[in-house]
Design an enzyme around this catalytic site. Structure first.
Site, short mmCIF file in Angstrom:
data_model
loop_
_atom_site.label_atom_id
_atom_site.label_comp_id
_atom_site.label_asym_id
_atom_site.label_seq_id
_atom_site.Cartn_x
_atom_site.Cartn_y
_atom_site.Cartn_z
CE LYS A 190 -1.89 2.64 3.09
NZ LYS A 190 -1.85 3.92 2.36
N GLY A 243 7.33 5.02 7.59
CA GLY A 243 6.44 6.17 7.76
C GLY A 243 6.74 6.84 9.09
CB THR A 247 1.97 5.68 11.31
OG1 THR A 247 1.62 7.02 11.00
CG2 THR A 247 1.05 4.74 10.58
CD GLU A 266 13.85 0.74 8.27
OE1 GLU A 266 14.41 1.70 8.83
OE2 GLU A 266 14.38 -0.35 8.13
CB CYS A 304 13.34 9.47 6.89
SG CYS A 304 14.25 8.31 5.85
CD GLU A 401 10.25 13.11 10.59
OE1 GLU A 401 9.16 12.62 10.92
OE2 GLU A 401 11.08 12.52 9.89
P1 NAD Z 1 2.59 8.25 7.74
O1 NAD Z 1 3.04 7.44 8.89
O2 NAD Z 1 1.50 9.22 7.94
O3 NAD Z 1 2.11 7.31 6.54
C1 NAD Z 1 2.93 6.30 6.01
C2 NAD Z 1 2.07 5.23 5.41
O4 NAD Z 1 1.33 4.60 6.44
C3 NAD Z 1 1.04 5.73 4.40
O5 NAD Z 1 0.92 4.79 3.37
C4 NAD Z 1 -0.23 5.80 5.23
O6 NAD Z 1 -1.40 5.69 4.47
C5 NAD Z 1 -0.05 4.60 6.13
N1 NAD Z 1 -0.78 4.63 7.39
C6 NAD Z 1 -1.20 5.71 8.10
N2 NAD Z 1 -1.84 5.31 9.22
C7 NAD Z 1 -1.80 3.96 9.22
C8 NAD Z 1 -2.27 2.96 10.14
N3 NAD Z 1 -2.91 3.28 11.26
N4 NAD Z 1 -2.03 1.67 9.84
C9 NAD Z 1 -1.37 1.35 8.72
N5 NAD Z 1 -0.91 2.22 7.81
C10 NAD Z 1 -1.13 3.53 8.07
O7 NAD Z 1 3.90 8.93 7.16
P2 NAD Z 1 4.01 9.95 5.97
O8 NAD Z 1 3.51 11.27 6.44
O9 NAD Z 1 3.43 9.33 4.75
O10 NAD Z 1 5.59 10.00 5.75
C11 NAD Z 1 6.44 10.82 6.47
C12 NAD Z 1 7.11 10.05 7.58
O11 NAD Z 1 7.80 8.92 7.05
C13 NAD Z 1 8.18 10.88 8.26
O12 NAD Z 1 8.08 10.70 9.64
C14 NAD Z 1 9.48 10.29 7.75
O13 NAD Z 1 10.60 10.45 8.58
C15 NAD Z 1 9.10 8.86 7.62
N6 NAD Z 1 10.04 8.15 6.75
C16 NAD Z 1 10.91 7.26 7.31
C17 NAD Z 1 11.85 6.62 6.52
C18 NAD Z 1 12.82 5.62 7.10
O14 NAD Z 1 13.38 4.86 6.33
N7 NAD Z 1 13.03 5.59 8.40
C19 NAD Z 1 11.87 6.87 5.14
C20 NAD Z 1 10.97 7.79 4.61
C21 NAD Z 1 10.05 8.43 5.42
#
Ligand code: NAD
Length: 497
Positions: A190, A243, A247, A266, A304, A401
């Site tokens: 997803k 993400g 989350t 991650e 990130c 962040e």
């Molecule tokens: P997010 O956590 O809001 O969403 C990430 C994904 O999770 C999306 O596909 C979203 O639809 C899904 N999601 C949201 N709620 C969920 C739930 N309850 N259950 C399952 N899936 C759910 O993050 P974002 O705003 O899309 O991305 C930004 C974040 O991602 C930042 O915090 C960034 O640091 C992090 N990130 C981390 C890495 C890493 O490798 N550590 C890499 C890229 C981004």
């Protein structure tokens, strides 16, 4: 569409909004449930409505998981050579359609086309790397006291939920899909509802590549509906999630009773960049400015691993600030070398932090509080690169962040102070160290609470090295053998004759 011009003009000729569909059991389909709602997705650079995305409901998520389960029965028994061929074919097809994927990624996410190309190339590498990795994998065997031969046997761990964010959509989704299927697992993936287009295109490409139906299924939708259903399903054996930390916590909670479910998380970061005085000497000044600036502003600061807290030796603090601001202003030009931020909601979040900076009387060395924006049709989501000084160490600007083109610069007194400021964070994803002193690189590098430390460089990656964070930045590591640990079950056999 083999050139940028052809791809762009084709894309711009399409009537919008474009309806995207799921890719399930080898077919593109809208989720069958009549109660399916649709999500509008906007183009960050213009604010125009671009896509209509189905928000897949739990019953349809379960159907996709069922197809992945059925495919697992045969896919998990294929030979490594066979899986390798499939991955190679996918990487070749992605290479053929590189421009198309890059243009769509740039339109959908807001990033520059140059940045999008880098990420599509990395997505290609994800498939090509794991296509060869599995061919050369070794298992260690040992004799125990001449009595028994002991060895590890690995088998594919099952059906995985692969969930990715919006900042590097194709690259991060393929970073999960490639090892998942290489190690014999099957997936329901997803992408983020904010950037679903290249995942949709990937489904079409997987079909064209001849990947057996059900091995990879791609469902579109938001987090609370589609993502939550996918993660919580008892028919899913593991979750690889990238993400935000909040989350990640929700996923931990929703799976707390399913001990058997594997979790690789991650999560977010608030990464420090440490600049020691010698790094601002004439020989390395240029490199220091380049590394610190790209770590702060690449992809609009929406990586990130971005270094959003810069700490500088007090001896060169004034010099660094005076040289860094014009360097950034020249290198990161909106609409040319820097894109728009990913969504209206994200624009508003970043703006909120910049208002806070003004309220807290931080100094805006570069940038300012962007205009308020309430509606999509007010134009794109553009935020200038912003450099802040005079920010208290306890301010939310130093703790949270922000995930945008905003960096704080703070002086440090000595090495101990630098380490303590760098580690003063709930996060522990990455850090950047700039100095010519080799002894210091190790001394400081080994004390930083960060899963990845880059010294005199940033974002250099080798796909076999462990990728992941400490503290609230995540659980587990991915890459090479670390991905193998995520996607395989290991049993140890002790054989006595
Ligand atoms: P997010 O956590 O809001 O969403 C990430 C994904 O999770 C999306 O596909 C979203 O639809 C899904 N999601 C949201 N709620 C969920 C739930 N309850 N259950 C399952 N899936 C759910 O993050 P974002 O705003 O899309 O991305 C930004 C974040 O991602 C930042 O915090 C960034 O640091 C992090 N990130 C981390 C890495 C890493 O490798 N550590 C890499 C890229 C981004």
């Amino acid at each position: 569409c083999d050139t940028l011009e052809k791809a762009e003009s084709f894309i711009r000729s399409l009537p919008t909004p474009i309806s995207l569909a799921n890719y399930v059991a080898g077919e593109l389909e809208l989720p069958p449930s009549p109660e399916t709602k649709f999500i509008d997705s906007y183009e960050p650079k213009t604010g125009n409505l671009l896509f209509r995305i189905p928000c897949t409901q739990e019953a349809d998520v379960e159907k996709a998981i069922g197809h992945a389960r059925t495919a697992f029965r045969t896919w998990s028994k294929t030979t490594r050579a066979e899986r390798s061929r499939h991955l190679r074919r996918i990487s070749e097809l992605l290479q053929e359609h590189r421009e198309l994927f890059a243009v769509w990624e740039s339109i959908d996410q807001g990033k520059t086309i140059a940045r999008a190309r880098v990420e599509v190339d990395r997505a290609i590498s994800n498939f090509s790397y794991f296509s060869t990795y599995i061919l050369h994998e070794q298992t260690a065997a040992r004799m125990v006291d001449g009595v028994a031969l002991t060895y590890e046997h690995r088998s594919p761990a099952g059906v995985f939920a692969l969930i990715s964010p919006w900042n590097m959509p194709l690259y991060l989704l393929t970073w999960k899909i490639a090892p998942c299927i290489a190690f014999g697992c099957t997936a329901v993936a997803k992408p983020s509802e904010i950037t679903s287009m290249t995942a949709y295109l990937l489904g079409i490409l997987l079909r064209k590549a001849g990947l057996p139906p059900g091995v990879v299924n791609i469902v579109l939708g938001d987090g609370p509906t589609t993502g939550a259903a996918l993660v919580a399903s008892p028919s899913v054996d593991g979750v690889s999630f990238t993400g935000g930390t909040q989350t990640g916590m929700a996923i931990r909670l929703s799976t707390a009773r399913q001990i058997r479910k594997r979790l690789s998380l991650e999560l977010g970061g608030k990464n420090p960049t440490l600049i020691f005085a010698d790094a601002m000497g004439p020989a390395t000044r240029g490199r220091t400015l380049r590394v610190a600036a790209s770590a702060a502003f690449e992809n609009q600061g929406e990586i990130c691993l971005c270094g959003s807290r810069i700490y500088v030796d007090r001896a060169v603090y004034e010099q660094f600030v005076a040289e860094f601001a014009p360097y950034v202003a020249e290198k990161y030009v909106l609409g040319e070398t820097m894109g728009a931020v990913a969504s209206l909601q994200h624009y508003q979040k970043i703006r909120g932090y910049l208002k806070l900076a003004a309220d807290e009387r931080a100094t805006f060395v570069l940038g300012s509080v962007p205009a308020a924006m309430e509606r999509h049709d007010e134009g794109g989501y553009w935020i200038q690169p912003t450099i802040l000084t005079d920010v208290s160490k306890d301010s939310a600007l130093q703790k949270d962040e922000i995930f945008g083109p905003v960096v704080t610069i703070t002086p440090f007194e000595d090495e101990e102070d630098a380490i303590s400021l760098a580690n003063d964070s709930q996060y522990g994803l990455a850090a950047v160290l700039l100095t010519n002193d080799a002894a210091r690189l190790r001394r400081v590098g080994e004390r930083l609470e960060a899963g990845m430390v880059w010294a005199n460089c940033w974002l250099v990656r080798e796909l076999g090295t462990p990728f992941g964070g400490m503290k609230d930045s995540g659980t587990g590591r991915e890459g090479g053998e670390y991905s193998r640990d995520v996607f395989t079950e290991v049993r140890t056999l002790h054989l006595a004759a």
